[in-house]
Design a protein around this motif. Structure first.
Motif, PDB file in Angstrom:
ATOM      1  N   ARG A  44      48.043  48.957 121.680  1.00  0.00           N
ATOM      2  CA  ARG A  44      48.291  49.878 120.574  1.00  0.00           C
ATOM      3  C   ARG A  44      47.186  49.795 119.526  1.00  0.00           C
ATOM      4  NH1 ARG A  44      54.460  50.288 118.500  1.00  0.00           N
ATOM      5  NH2 ARG A  44      53.358  51.658 117.040  1.00  0.00           N
ATOM      6  N   LEU A  48      52.703  44.953 124.207  1.00  0.00           N
ATOM      7  CA  LEU A  48      52.371  46.310 123.749  1.00  0.00           C
ATOM      8  C   LEU A  48      51.474  46.306 122.514  1.00  0.00           C
ATOM      9  CD1 LEU A  48      53.008  49.315 124.389  1.00  0.00           C
ATOM     10  CD2 LEU A  48      54.930  49.119 122.787  1.00  0.00           C
ATOM     11  N   TYR A  97      52.364  56.401 125.188  1.00  0.00           N
ATOM     12  CA  TYR A  97      50.985  56.127 124.796  1.00  0.00           C
ATOM     13  C   TYR A  97      50.009  56.384 125.935  1.00  0.00           C
ATOM     14  CZ  TYR A  97      52.228  54.124 120.278  1.00  0.00           C
ATOM     15  OH  TYR A  97      52.673  53.958 118.997  1.00  0.00           O
ATOM     16  N   ALA A  98      50.422  56.052 127.163  1.00  0.00           N
ATOM     17  CA  ALA A  98      49.562  56.316 128.323  1.00  0.00           C
ATOM     18  C   ALA A  98      49.354  57.824 128.477  1.00  0.00           C
ATOM     19  CB  ALA A  98      50.193  55.731 129.587  1.00  0.00           C
ATOM     20  N   ALA A 115      55.380  52.732 126.344  1.00  0.00           N
ATOM     21  CA  ALA A 115      54.064  52.625 126.981  1.00  0.00           C
ATOM     22  C   ALA A 115      53.749  53.893 127.765  1.00  0.00           C
ATOM     23  CB  ALA A 115      54.013  51.402 127.890  1.00  0.00           C
ATOM     24  N   ASN A 116      54.787  54.513 128.356  1.00  0.00           N
ATOM     25  CA  ASN A 116      54.584  55.792 129.049  1.00  0.00           C
ATOM     26  C   ASN A 116      54.072  56.861 128.089  1.00  0.00           C
ATOM     27  OD1 ASN A 116      55.394  55.393 131.832  1.00  0.00           O
ATOM     28  ND2 ASN A 116      57.473  55.096 131.090  1.00  0.00           N
ATOM     29  N   ILE A 125      52.139  47.748 131.446  1.00  0.00           N
ATOM     30  CA  ILE A 125      53.391  47.563 130.697  1.00  0.00           C
ATOM     31  C   ILE A 125      54.439  48.556 131.168  1.00  0.00           C
ATOM     32  CG2 ILE A 125      54.459  47.663 128.408  1.00  0.00           C
ATOM     33  CD1 ILE A 125      51.710  46.792 127.278  1.00  0.00           C
ATOM     34  N   ALA A 126      54.025  49.805 131.377  1.00  0.00           N
ATOM     35  CA  ALA A 126      54.965  50.825 131.863  1.00  0.00           C
ATOM     36  C   ALA A 126      55.499  50.465 133.242  1.00  0.00           C
ATOM     37  CB  ALA A 126      54.278  52.184 131.906  1.00  0.00           C
ATOM     38  N   ALA A 175      59.866  48.860 125.329  1.00  0.00           N
ATOM     39  CA  ALA A 175      58.407  48.805 125.268  1.00  0.00           C
ATOM     40  C   ALA A 175      57.791  49.496 126.478  1.00  0.00           C
ATOM     41  CB  ALA A 175      57.946  47.349 125.192  1.00  0.00           C
ATOM     42  N   PHE A 189      48.578  49.878 128.797  1.00  0.00           N
ATOM     43  CA  PHE A 189      49.792  50.698 128.834  1.00  0.00           C
ATOM     44  C   PHE A 189      50.312  50.899 130.259  1.00  0.00           C
ATOM     45  CE2 PHE A 189      47.900  52.702 124.830  1.00  0.00           C
ATOM     46  CZ  PHE A 189      48.706  51.959 123.990  1.00  0.00           C
TER      47      PHE A 189
END
Length: 261
Positions: free
Chosen positions: A93, A89, A144-145, A141-142, A128-129, A137, A125
């Motif tokens: 970021r 992550l 930030y996406a 990530a959801n 990672i999600a 994390a 992201f």
């Protein structure tokens, strides 16, 4: 003077002894009965345990296996996976933070890189999600996406990813719901926007997000000609958050809603 004993006379001492003996015999009998019942219960318990020894043993083994399996999973899988996800992550970021201080094409390019990854084999992201969905994390990530898509005006994907995010944080949780409200407002779905703004305002009451989303909800209510509702929302800001940025000029919004009815 001569003394004599009446016929049938018994000394008082003998009578007391007799009463004590009778009482003792009764108590002794009751106590014996209690112990006999306890013995019977103990015998039945022992018999039940003996008859069910195998199921009990297998049950204990099953419980032990579950506990040991959980501990092994936590140590060998969950913790290392969480650490890997957290490390992954870090890269997107950095791109996200850089995008928020940029504008135009550069910002969109940075958001895209943060979403899709690919730089030096790093995850974005979205990956990672998807690949770490059960981790903290993966959850963040959801968020930030969703915010990245919102900034890029891809509102449907913004709603999708923000809806998959959950948080008990006093600021992050309401901000995510409020961002969904922003997305619905931008695709001209004001009823949904109003609903999410109110959810955001009520999720975790504080002096920052609550008055902000009450105000946004009030504005949408005004556009929907729900003037009474708008007045109630604005009045709540005046009552509870008069010192907030939204509370400073809130009186004029209250009056606008009041006289529009």
């Amino acid at each position: 003077m001569a003394t004599y004993k009446k016929r049938g006379y018994k000394p008082k001492k003998e009578k007391i002894v007799q009463e004590v003996e009778e009482t003792f015999d009764e108590t002794q009998s009751t106590t014996a009965e209690v112990f006999n019942n306890l013995d019977d219960a103990a015998n039945k318990s022992e018999q039940w345990i003996e008859n069910n020894s195998k199921p009990l043993f297998y049950g204990l083994v099953a419980v032990a296996v579950v506990i040991l399996g959980y501990l092994a999973y936590n140590k060998l899988i969950a913790v290392p996976t969480e650490k890997t996800a957290s490390n992954e992550l870090a890269h997107p970021r950095v791109l996200f933070d850089e995008a928020t201080t940029s504008a135009g094409v550069k910002a969109d390019s940075l958001y895209t890189l943060a979403l899709e990854g690919g730089v030096n084999g790093k995850y974005g992201f979205i990956d990672i999600a998807s690949n770490f969905s059960g981790t903290k994390a993966g959850n963040i990530a959801n968020y930030y996406a969703g915010i990245s898509y919102l900034k890029m005006k891809d509102y449907k994907n913004a709603i999708k990813y923000l809806s998959d995010f959950s948080s008990d944080d006093a600021l992050l949780g309401p901000t995510a719901l409020g961002a969904i409200g922003d997305a619905f407002a931008d695709i001209d779905q004001p009823e949904d926007a109003l609903d999410y703004y109110q959810k955001a305002a009520n999720l975790k009451k504080n002096n920052f997000t609550t008055p902000l989303f009450l105000f946004k909800a009030g504005q949408v209510a005004m556009n929907l000609k729900k003037y009474s509702k708008a007045e109630t929302l604005f009045a709540q800001i005046k009552k509870d958050f008069a010192d907030s940025d939204q509370g400073r000029d809130i009186e004029k919004y209250i009056n606008s809603a009041k006289y529009a009815q």
